[in-house]
Structure formats: structure tokens, C-alpha cells
Enzyme design. Structure first.
Site, PDB file in Angstrom:
ATOM      1  N   CYS A   1       0.877  -1.182   0.000  1.00  0.00           N
ATOM      2  CA  CYS A   1       0.000   0.000   0.000  1.00  0.00           C
ATOM      3  C   CYS A   1       0.909   1.225   0.000  1.00  0.00           C
ATOM      4  O   CYS A   1       2.086   1.111  -0.357  1.00  0.00           O
ATOM      5  CB  CYS A   1      -0.967  -0.018   1.185  1.00  0.00           C
ATOM      6  SG  CYS A   1      -0.175   0.004   2.799  1.00  0.00           S
TER       7      CYS A   1
ATOM      8  N   ASN B   1       2.300   1.475   4.391  1.00  0.00           N
ATOM      9  CA  ASN B   1       2.589   0.218   5.098  1.00  0.00           C
ATOM     10  C   ASN B   1       2.265   0.304   6.597  1.00  0.00           C
ATOM     11  O   ASN B   1       2.914  -0.321   7.429  1.00  0.00           O
ATOM     12  CB  ASN B   1       4.049  -0.232   4.873  1.00  0.00           C
ATOM     13  CG  ASN B   1       4.351  -1.670   5.284  1.00  0.00           C
ATOM     14  OD1 ASN B   1       5.481  -1.976   5.655  1.00  0.00           O
ATOM     15  ND2 ASN B   1       3.372  -2.556   5.225  1.00  0.00           N
TER      16      ASN B   1
ATOM     17  N   CYS C   1      -1.425   0.796   7.358  1.00  0.00           N
ATOM     18  CA  CYS C   1      -2.867   0.501   7.454  1.00  0.00           C
ATOM     19  C   CYS C   1      -3.247  -0.737   6.631  1.00  0.00           C
ATOM     20  O   CYS C   1      -3.454  -1.818   7.179  1.00  0.00           O
ATOM     21  CB  CYS C   1      -3.706   1.704   7.000  1.00  0.00           C
ATOM     22  SG  CYS C   1      -3.496   3.161   8.056  1.00  0.00           S
ATOM     23  N   ARG C   2      -3.340  -0.587   5.319  1.00  0.00           N
ATOM     24  CA  ARG C   2      -3.924  -1.653   4.510  1.00  0.00           C
ATOM     25  C   ARG C   2      -3.026  -2.871   4.340  1.00  0.00           C
ATOM     26  O   ARG C   2      -3.478  -4.007   4.546  1.00  0.00           O
ATOM     27  CB  ARG C   2      -4.312  -1.108   3.124  1.00  0.00           C
ATOM     28  CG  ARG C   2      -5.471  -0.139   3.177  1.00  0.00           C
ATOM     29  CD  ARG C   2      -5.594   0.647   1.897  1.00  0.00           C
ATOM     30  NE  ARG C   2      -4.453   1.547   1.710  1.00  0.00           N
ATOM     31  CZ  ARG C   2      -4.227   2.263   0.625  1.00  0.00           C
ATOM     32  NH1 ARG C   2      -5.055   2.160  -0.407  1.00  0.00           N
ATOM     33  NH2 ARG C   2      -3.187   3.068   0.563  1.00  0.00           N
ATOM     34  N   SER C   3      -1.755  -2.661   3.936  1.00  0.00           N
ATOM     35  CA  SER C   3      -0.939  -3.856   3.655  1.00  0.00           C
ATOM     36  C   SER C   3      -0.555  -4.632   4.918  1.00  0.00           C
ATOM     37  O   SER C   3      -0.508  -5.876   4.865  1.00  0.00           O
ATOM     38  CB  SER C   3       0.277  -3.523   2.775  1.00  0.00           C
ATOM     39  OG  SER C   3       1.154  -2.626   3.389  1.00  0.00           O
TER      40      SER C   3
ATOM     41  N   ASP D   1      -8.093   3.673   0.943  1.00  0.00           N
ATOM     42  CA  ASP D   1      -7.178   4.161   1.972  1.00  0.00           C
ATOM     43  C   ASP D   1      -7.988   4.683   3.165  1.00  0.00           C
ATOM     44  O   ASP D   1      -8.762   5.626   3.016  1.00  0.00           O
ATOM     45  CB  ASP D   1      -6.341   5.291   1.351  1.00  0.00           C
ATOM     46  CG  ASP D   1      -5.307   5.830   2.306  1.00  0.00           C
ATOM     47  OD1 ASP D   1      -5.331   5.467   3.497  1.00  0.00           O
ATOM     48  OD2 ASP D   1      -4.467   6.617   1.846  1.00  0.00           O
TER      49      ASP D   1
HETATM   50  P1  4NP Z   1      -1.790   2.788   4.022  1.00  0.00           P
HETATM   51  O1  4NP Z   1      -2.451   4.130   4.578  1.00  0.00           O
HETATM   52  O2  4NP Z   1      -1.230   3.129   2.672  1.00  0.00           O
HETATM   53  O3  4NP Z   1      -2.942   1.857   3.962  1.00  0.00           O
HETATM   54  O4  4NP Z   1      -0.736   2.388   5.032  1.00  0.00           O
HETATM   55  C1  4NP Z   1      -1.776   5.346   4.655  1.00  0.00           C
HETATM   56  C2  4NP Z   1      -0.879   5.575   5.654  1.00  0.00           C
HETATM   57  C3  4NP Z   1      -0.243   6.807   5.752  1.00  0.00           C
HETATM   58  C4  4NP Z   1      -0.506   7.776   4.818  1.00  0.00           C
HETATM   59  C5  4NP Z   1      -1.400   7.546   3.786  1.00  0.00           C
HETATM   60  C6  4NP Z   1      -2.034   6.318   3.709  1.00  0.00           C
HETATM   61  N1  4NP Z   1       0.125   9.042   4.931  1.00  0.00           N
HETATM   62  O5  4NP Z   1      -0.164   9.921   4.087  1.00  0.00           O
HETATM   63  O6  4NP Z   1       0.943   9.244   5.831  1.00  0.00           O
END
Ligand code: 4NP
Length: 158
Positions: A7, A10, A12-14, A124
Site C-alpha cells: 500500500c 505500510n 494501514c492496509r498492507s 485508503d
Molecule cells: P496505508 O495508509 O497506505 O494503507 O498504510 C496510509 C498511511 C499513511 C498515509 C497515507 C495512507 N500518509 O499519508 O501518511
């Protein structure tokens, strides 16, 4: 079979996809001997544990993400992994751009393993409300079962 989830951050989703597949595979598909990891395309959170909202939502469903730490996808990942599964189109595009010409990993969207949901992306949840984290879990639980089904069929055919 080595599977890498991708993602953006790294956190939240992955990591959710990693923890959910680890848990389901340990219970239902130990014979497939999956190696499972996750990484981000962006480095904002390198070394960090999963987002507390992600960990809490996962824990409520019995998934322990506490040992996971964020990292960025590296050129060697495209050699080391068989399957690299992106959470959304943006990250899939980034992966395709970064893939070395010699990479052997197959790149695709994770939700393609849950065609019954007719959803292409895991949205996201970072800037949204608490429902987003539940939705991530719902989606990756479906895709995990679809992926295991797919890998089983492949191992039978081989
Ligand atoms: P992820 O979510 O891609 O599912 O881990 C996010 C985590 C952090 C951010 C964006 C999405 N950020 O902008 O910091």
C-alpha cells in the site's frame, strides 16, 4: 510461494492484509507454505508499527499486528517474491514503474482475488472515519480466502 502486500504507507492496509492472510493461512492452508510480507511505496512511516486504529480494528477480529514494522518496497523484492499484490491502482502503477526489467514477481491488484465483491481497490482509511478500518478488514478477509483458493487450484494443477 512468497507473497508481498503493498500500500502507500505500510501502516494501514498492507499490514492488515499481511496479518489476516498469515492467520487464515496458518489455520487453513499450512500445506501451501506461504511466506508473507508487506511494504509501502512511500517512506513516511518507515520503522513504525501499524496505525493504532488499524491494530485495534484487527485485534477486535483476533489478528495481532504488533510485530509488524513499516518498510519501503525495494528492487530485490521483485526478485524475491512470486506475487506482489497492490491495494489500489495508484500503488500498482508505482510498482510497475519501479519494477526492474529482470524482476520475476507477478504484479496485480489484491481485490482481483475476490471478484464476487466487484471492488477493484482497498480504499485508503488513513484520513477517514473508523468504518474505513472495518471495510479494509472485510475486503482483505474476502481476498485472502480467494487467494488461498487460487493457490490451491494451482498447486493441484502442477
Ligand atoms: P496505508 O495508509 O497506505 O494503507 O498504510 C496510509 C498511511 C499513511 C498515509 C497515507 C495512507 N500518509 O499519508 O501518511
Amino acid at each position: 510461494m512468497k507473497v508481498l502486500f503493498i500500500c502507500l504507507g505500510n501502516i494501514c492496509r498492507s499490514p492488515t492484509a499481511e496479518g489476516v492472510l498469515r492467520s487464515i493461512a496458518a489455520r487453513e492452508a499450512a500445506d501451501l507454505e506461504l511466506e508473507i510480507d508487506s511494504a509501502g511505496t512511500a517512506g513516511y512511516h518507515v520503522g513504525a508499527a501499524p496505525d493504532p486504529r488499524t491494530s485495534a480494528a484487527a485485534a477486535r477480529r483476533g489478528y495481532d499486528l504488533s510485530a509488524l514494522r513499516a518498510r519501503v518496497v525495494e528492487p530485490e523484492d521483485f526478485q524475491r517474491f512470486d506475487l506482489i499484490l497492490a491495494m489500489d491502482e495508484d500503488n500498482l502503477r508505482t510498482l510497475r514503474r519501479r519494477a526492474p526489467a529482470t524482476g520475476r514477481a507477478h504484479l496485480q491488484l489484491y481485490m482481483e482475488f475476490a471478484p464476487e465483491l466487484e471492488v477493484r481497490e482497498v480504499p485508503d482509511p488513513y484520513y477517514g472515519g473508523p468504518n474505513g478500518f472495518e471495510e479494509v478488514l472485510d475486503l482483505v478477509e474476502h481476498a485472502a480466502r480467494g487467494l488461498i483458493r487460487h493457490l490451491r487450484q494451482r498447486s493441484r494443477a502442477a
